[in-house]
Structures are given as structure tokens and as C-alpha cells.
Design a protein around this motif. Structure first.
Motif, PDB file in Angstrom:
ATOM      1  N   ASP A   1       0.863  -1.178   0.000  1.00  0.00           N
ATOM      2  CA  ASP A   1       0.000   0.000   0.000  1.00  0.00           C
ATOM      3  C   ASP A   1       0.898   1.225   0.000  1.00  0.00           C
ATOM      4  OD1 ASP A   1      -2.462  -1.457   0.264  1.00  0.00           O
ATOM      5  OD2 ASP A   1      -1.964  -1.762   2.372  1.00  0.00           O
TER       6      ASP A   1
ATOM      7  N   TRP B   1      -4.173   7.215   1.828  1.00  0.00           N
ATOM      8  CA  TRP B   1      -3.948   6.093   0.914  1.00  0.00           C
ATOM      9  C   TRP B   1      -4.037   6.557  -0.533  1.00  0.00           C
ATOM     10  CZ3 TRP B   1      -7.401   3.765  -2.618  1.00  0.00           C
ATOM     11  CH2 TRP B   1      -6.929   2.583  -3.204  1.00  0.00           C
TER      12      TRP B   1
ATOM     13  N   SER C   1      -2.927   0.633  -3.998  1.00  0.00           N
ATOM     14  CA  SER C   1      -2.440  -0.674  -3.570  1.00  0.00           C
ATOM     15  C   SER C   1      -1.917  -1.410  -4.785  1.00  0.00           C
ATOM     16  CB  SER C   1      -3.560  -1.496  -2.911  1.00  0.00           C
ATOM     17  OG  SER C   1      -3.971  -0.925  -1.691  1.00  0.00           O
TER      18      SER C   1
ATOM     19  N   ARG D   1      -0.828  -8.047   7.882  1.00  0.00           N
ATOM     20  CA  ARG D   1      -1.742  -6.939   8.118  1.00  0.00           C
ATOM     21  C   ARG D   1      -2.120  -6.906   9.595  1.00  0.00           C
ATOM     22  NH1 ARG D   1      -4.926  -7.088   2.351  1.00  0.00           N
ATOM     23  NH2 ARG D   1      -4.374  -4.959   1.783  1.00  0.00           N
TER      24      ARG D   1
ATOM     25  N   ARG E   1      -6.260  -2.384  -0.375  1.00  0.00           N
ATOM     26  CA  ARG E   1      -6.627  -1.956   0.973  1.00  0.00           C
ATOM     27  C   ARG E   1      -8.119  -1.647   1.121  1.00  0.00           C
ATOM     28  NH1 ARG E   1      -4.734   0.561   5.722  1.00  0.00           N
ATOM     29  NH2 ARG E   1      -5.944   2.394   6.327  1.00  0.00           N
TER      30      ARG E   1
END
Length: 708
Positions: free
Chosen positions: A111, A123, A126, A201, A398
Motif C-alpha cells: 500500500d 492512501w 495498492s 496486516r 486496501r
């Protein structure tokens, strides 16, 4: 303890960012810079050791195994092998979370985040190695596919090479063929990323329990290994961490101590300490005794707005009732199943997935191999997800994975080639049952719904087998994963959009027919030949929002799907195709009403049959009702009739509402409920609702009137 871990993690992020910014300045480092890098590396190693030590004390949230240390330095002349796990790092503008997973999924992913002026991260995209291809970690360069904020797919290359063993650090490069959000094409992005954890994660879990419920379930394998929710998450690639403070919820004082759907929604909204209003690596889990729906084992909320795939509840007393043997094993399986839904995993037995043979958490023992094979399921169940599910959980984009991201059931990970099979199964229509859907006035003919009028239908399953059958009502419940509702908008000129699966705002996991027959046979409908069972379908609002927000023509079809292992087929029961037209608004006032009615919180209110927790939605809808009825508060159209129905249902409900910092009982007002529902005459109910909803509403009105 969690505060200490969070503080150390923040310090680690800051030091890694500073170290990365020094190493990528593009010039020979001065003595002072080299000394600073050395000091940072020493401090990073110590903080990582401290974090590992804290994790070892309480398992990163209670039961996750301690994180292993990176391997020792290689012998002279040998190159360092790339280590599986999660890496984090940054450059001057962007941060990266890198996941190397050669051992389990054979994939690498990452990410990319933009670093703001105050250190905040946004963000951007990804990326992952090409689905279906197994990476060779020794190559150090892999073709990748990136998905950005806009959903654009971009190809490129990712490189990674070991630069330091203590701490274990990689030099990472990213080169895209075309630009993605905030990432230019043709310009290599360089990062220095340090190994952080074996877990790929993180998942925050806020757990609340009802009074009288003990510790989380554990299960002892024959080998002596202990299985917990945390070990199952760890096997899937997640490090569990606790968020919020565990707290006890008082049991309901009415409804025999059971929780209704609207009460559960209110409990989730009011009791969550961690906000449920944004996408994040966190989930809320309620451990409760029983719901008002007998046989309900677990539920996942996907309401959008306040609860976008962030809340689940598991009913542990109900599990012990229907699964008295190895109930702890079933509790763990059900809990991880519901958390899997919140992480965007679908049922394995659904038509699109086509894996009734699966031994995953996401299958039912009662649906395994077409049903009747519960013993075989449990003999082979190993507390695992399937390979395609693991690839998605570990490496999916993500927003597709984290709660609050993409809509539920919109990412077909099962068709990406990561599972080693083709997810397709021949289908054949069953002939011993029929399925019909009808609208208001029991019509199957094309019909017109007013703009903003809720769409209520009735589904009827009829036995034409020539013999008596036992059928469960979940066969007509789209929340249980057996009944699909397919909606297609028909365009002018004969064209049409592709059909879309309607997804409800919650997923229900029920006990199987075998368990019901053994424990509570009264839950099954005994349907003679020629007899039928019916259920209402409110498909106005779902996980993706309002189904019929746009005026125009739509086609609606329901399909029941049952798998038969003997000939490896899905047997389906398709309904008739119902054609409806949503009328255009007739006035500016109707357009203005749409600004209220088409909000997510209003959709939740109308779907739940009202909710005192959704106070703003209730107040605004009351204003709509008052305007439309010119102050008389009477049903003048389909929307106003449904507002009155929801207000009446909700007024008579008991709740636990947060007042003065504590949850306190509110038993509702049955007199007020009776007054609201009395405004809905039989003619009004027949005109705007399906026959099943009309009948149940009239019965509820009489009940409230009798006890008011």
C-alpha cells in the motif's frame, strides 16, 4: 499495555521515516548523516525488540503468538534471503506498507500513502504481484498490478533488495507504466522499508460482551494445540490488537432477554468506543446470548454510513443450544466467519463462488457438499480459509479488504485464479418447487412505483413434489445467502444494464436444517404438496445504497440456489421476472424530499423499520410526512405510509439507549405505536405493501392496541 505498544509503534514509524529520508537524498552522506543513520538503526532495533517482547507477553491482543525475530546474518559471500512479513518505510513524500508472502500465497503486495504536512497518511494506491503467478523471492523484481483511489488499474514493476540485516531492511523500488493517484508514471519511487512483523496486516478488534458471558472460546486440537480467534486471524496473516476497552453490556429486560435487529444496530452504534464512521483496520464484535430470530448464530452489519462493514455480533447461547457438542469449536468458526464477512469475504456456497465443497470458515457445515454432510465437514475442518480467500485477505487492495472500504460482495476474488480451480458449476432447475415474486396488490404484472416509494415484494416457494416437505424460512431470506435477488435497469431503446446482485445491509448466519430438526423442529415449515411458504422482501435499500434511486424501468428476479454434491451441480429455482417502473418526480418538493430520503442513515432507518438511535433520520422523515400530508400526519402516498409504518414499529420496541454515559432500558410506548399503525388502513397496506408485510403490520397494530 496497548497504550505502550501504540506509543512504541508511533516512535518506530517516526524513526523509520527519518532514516528513509536520509538514505534517499541522492548524495554521498556526510559523517553526521551516517552517524545519525547508525543511531536510528540501533534505536529501531531496540524498539522492535521491545514491541516483540510486549507482544510475547499478551499475544498482540490476547492470543496472537509472539512475533519471530528476523534470521541471523548470512555467511560471508552469501546474499541475504528476502524475509516473509510486513515491512514499513517511507521517503520524503510517501510511505509504503510492503507485504512479502512467498511461503503461503506466493505473492508480494504493498500500500502506498501520501505523507501530509503533519505526518498524516492518505492512501493513494495498492499494488500486488500478478494474480495467479507465484513469485520467486530471489528474483527481487516482479510485475505488479496497482489499483488507485479512482479504481484505475495500472501495470508496473516492483523491486526489493536486502540492504541491512540488523534491522532487516529492504531497498524498494516502484515503477508504474501509467500514472496512478499521486504516483507519476516512468519515474521510479524509492523507499527504505524495515521488517516489522510476521503478520502481513493488522486488525484492531473491539470486543464487548453481554452480562453472563465468559472468556472467548478456545478449542483444543487432538495434537494439543490451542485454537483461538487470535490464532485463526494470525494464520490468515493478521496481527490482532485490542482497541477500546472491553466492557459489559446489560441483557435486555424484555423480549425474553433477546436482541432484535434494530436493537443490535443501536447497540453497535452507541456502544462502540472506536468510531464506526470511516474505513480503518478495525472491527467491533458483540458477544451476546440470543437474538429474537431463533437459530440465528451470527450477523454482520454492512449498512454504509455509520456501519460500513465494521460491526458483527455472535450469539453464543444460541450456538450452545443448536450445537451442544463442541460448541466452542462452532463459536470460533462462527466468530471468524462473521469477521470474514466484515473483511469482505462471501459465503463459499453462493452461486457466484460455487464452492459448496469448501472446508473454509466461510462455508456452513449444513451446506457442505450439498447438505447432510455435517459430520464429514467437522471431521475435515481445520480452522482455515481457502487459498483464494487467503490471497485476498493478505494482498487484496486496501479498500477492498479493510472495514469501511469497498461495498460488500463487489470484489470477485474467487475468479482471479488464486484458488487453483475454476469457480464455475453447472446449473439445473429444480422441478419439485416453484418460486414466485409479487408486488403490492399481489400482482405479477408490470407495475409503477411512485418516486421514493419503497419497493416491497413477496416471495412464495411452493411445493409441487407430490409429497410433504420440511423447509426452512431462510430459503427465502436474502440475508442468509441462499436467495439471490437480481436487479437490472432497463434502458430506453431496448438496451439494458448488466444484472446486479442486490446485497442486503446485513448478513445472517443461521443454524442448519439438520440442527433445527434435532433441536427445534418447530422452526421448520411442514409444507404439504401444493402448499407454500411466503416471506416479504424489502429491497429498497441495501449495502450499496438505494436500489431504485433513479427513475426508469427495472427487471427483478429471485433465485434460490441449492448444491448437490452427487452430480456436482447447483440446482436453482428461478422466479418469474417482475418488471417495475419508478416514476419521475412530479414537483420540486419531491426533488427536495429526495435529498433527505436518499441519505444512507434514512435508508438504514427505513430498512430497520425505524430506529430511535437514528434520531436525525426520524426527525427529517417526520418533516417529510408532515409536508406531504399537509400537517395531518396521515398516509397520502407510498413514502408517507412507510414512514408511518416505521415510526409505529419503532415506537413499540424496547431498547437499551445510552443516557448519561450508561446504557439504560427504554421500553417504548405501545400506545403511540398503536396510534401510528392505526393510520394504515387495510386499503393503504394493500396498495403500497406486499401481502406478507401488510398482514404482519396489521397484526402488530392489533397487538399494540390490545396491550397499550
Amino acid at each position: 499495555m496497548s497504550d505502550h505498544r501504540n506509543c512504541l509503534s508511533n516512535c518506530l514509524d517516526a524513526m523509520e521515516s527519518e532514516r528513509a529520508s536520509i538514505l534517499i537524498r541522492g548524495h554521498a552522506l556526510s559523517a553526521a548523516e551516517l552517524a545519525r543513520v547508525a543511531a536510528l538503526e540501533g534505536a529501531i532495533a531496540k524498539v522492535m525488540w521491545a514491541l516483540s517482547d510486549l507482544r510475547g507477553q499478551n499475544g498482540e491482543g490476547g492470543d496472537t503468538p509472539p512475533q519471530p525475530e528476523p534470521p541471523p546474518a548470512p555467511d560471508p559471500g552469501e546474499s541475504a534471503a528476502l524475509l516473509d512479513g510486513r515491512y514499513s518505510g517511507a521517503n520524503e513524500e510517501k510511505a509504503i506498507e510492503l507485504r512479502v508472502d512467498a511461503a503461503v500465497s506466493g505473492m508480494v503486495s504493498a500500500d502506498i500513502f501520501q505523507i501530509g504536512p503533519n505526518g498524516e497518511r492518505t492512501w493513494l494506491a495498492s499494488l500486488r504481484s500478478v494474480p495467479g503467478e507465484i513469485i520467486d523471492p530471489d528474483e527481487g523484481a516482479w510485475d505488479i498490478v496497482a489499483e488507485d483511489q479512482e479504481g484505475n488499474l495500472v501495470l508496473g514493476e516492483l523491486t526489493a533488495g536486502v540492504t541491512s540485516i540488523e534491522p532487516f531492511t529492504l531497498s524498494v523500488g516502484l515503477l508504474l507504466d501509467q500514472p496512478a493517484t499521486g504516483i507519476p508514471a516512468g519515474i521510479a519511487q524509492q523507499f527504505i522499508a524495515t521488517w516489522r512483523s510476521e503478520a502481513l496486516r493488522r486488525l484492531g478488534l473491539e470486543v464487548e460482551h453481554e452480562a453472563g458471558i465468559g472468556e472467548e472460546a478456545t478449542y483444543q486440537r487432538a495434537s494439543g494445540e490451542t485454537v483461538t480467534i487470535g490464532t485463526c486471524l494470525a494464520d490468515a496473516g493478521f496481527a490482532r490488537r485490542d482497541i477500546g476497552q472491553p466492557s459489559e453490556i446489560p441483557s435486555p429486560t424484555t423480549q425474553n432477554g433477546r436482541w432484535g435487529t434494530a436493537q443490535l444496530h443501536g447497540l453497535m452504534v452507541q456502544h462502540a468506543q472506536d468510531p464506526l464512521t470511516q474505513a480503518k483496520e478495525g472491527l467491533h464484535l458483540l458477544r451476546l446470548h440470543q437474538s429474537t430470530l431463533s437459530g440465528l448464530l451470527g450477523i454482520m452489519f454492512d449498512a454504509g454510513g455509520d456501519l460500513p462493514r465494521q460491526g458483527s455480533a455472535v450469539f453464543e447461547r444460541e450456538i450452545r443450544t443448536f450445537y451442544p457438542f463442541d460448541s466452542d469449536r462452532k463459536t470460533i468458526q462462527t466468530t471468524v466467519h462473521e469477521l470474514g464477512h466484515a473483511l469482505n469475504l462471501a459465503h463459499r456456497f453462493e452461486r457466484e463462488v460455487g464452492r459448496a465443497d469448501s472446508l473454509s470458515f466461510m462455508n456452513y457445515d449444513s451446506r457442505y457438499l450439498g447438505g447432510g454432510q455435517e459430520q464429514a465437514f467437522w471431521q475435515n475442518f481445520d480452522f482455515k480459509f481457502d487459498p483464494d480467500e487467503l490471497a485476498f485477505l493478505r494482498h487484496g487492495p486496501r479498500p477492498a479488504v479493510i472495514p469501511g472500504g469497498h461495498d460488500f460482495h463487489t470484489v470477485p476474488y474467487w475468479s482471479e485464479g488464486n484458488g487453483g480451480y475454476v469457480p464455475y458449476m453447472p446449473e439445473e432447475e429444480l422441478t419439485f418447487v416453484t418460486l414466485e415474486i409479487r408486488g403490492p396488490n399481489a400482482t405479477t404484472e408490470p407495475m409503477v412505483f411512485d418516486f421514493l416509494q419503497p419497493v416491497f415484494l413477496e416471495a412464495e416457494l411452493t411445493n409441487v413434489s407430490g409429497q410433504t416437505m420440511e423447509l426452512g424460512d431462510f430459503l427465502l431470506d436474502p440475508k442468509s445467502g441462499v436467495l439471490d435477488i437480481v436487479v437490472r435497469r432497463v434502458q430506453g431503446g431496448g438496451g439494458a444494464q448488466p444484472p446486479a446482485l442486490w446485497v442486503p445491509m446485513m448478513q445472517r448466519c443461521r443454524a442448519g436444517m439438520g440442527a433445527m430438526a434435532a433441536v427445534a423442529p418447530g422452526l421448520l415449515d411442514v409444507v404439504p404438496d401444493g402448499g407454500s411458504m411466503t416471506r416479504n422482501l424489502n429491497i429498497t435499500f441495501g449495502a450499496a445504497g438505494f436500489t431504485f434511486a433513479e427513475p426508469g424501468e427495472y427487471e427483478i428476479q429471485a433465485v434460490v440456489s441449492l448444491h448437490n454434491e452427487q452430480d456436482n451441480r447447483n440446482y436453482i429455482v428461478p422466479s418469474n421476472v417482475l418488471r417495475v417502473r419508478i416514476a419521475f418526480p412530479h414537483s420540486r418538493q419531491e426533488e427536495e424530499d429526495a435529498l433527505i430520503v436518499l441519505r444512507d442513515d434514512v435508508g438504514q432507518y427505513l430498512t430497520l423499520g425505524g430506529s430511535r438511535v437514528l434520531a436525525r433520520a426520524r426527525k427529517d422523515l417526520e418533516g417529510v410526512l408532515e409536508r406531504r400530508s399537509k400537517g395531518k400526519m396521515t398516509p397520502v402516498d407510498g413514502l408517507s405510509a412507510n414512514i408511518l409504518r416505521c415510526m409505529g414499529i419503532d415506537a413499540g420496541r424496547p431498547y437499551l439507549l445510552r443516557k448519561d454515559g450508561a446504557l439504560k432500558p427504554d421500553d417504548g410506548n405501545r400506545g403511540q405505536a398503536a396510534d401510528f399503525l392505526a393510520k394504515l388502513s387495510p386499503a393503504v397496506l394493500k396498495r403500497y405493501f406486499d401481502a406478507n408485510t401488510a398482514e404482519q403490520t396489521a397484526k402488530l397494530a392489533a397487538k399494540h392496541k390490545r396491550y397499550a
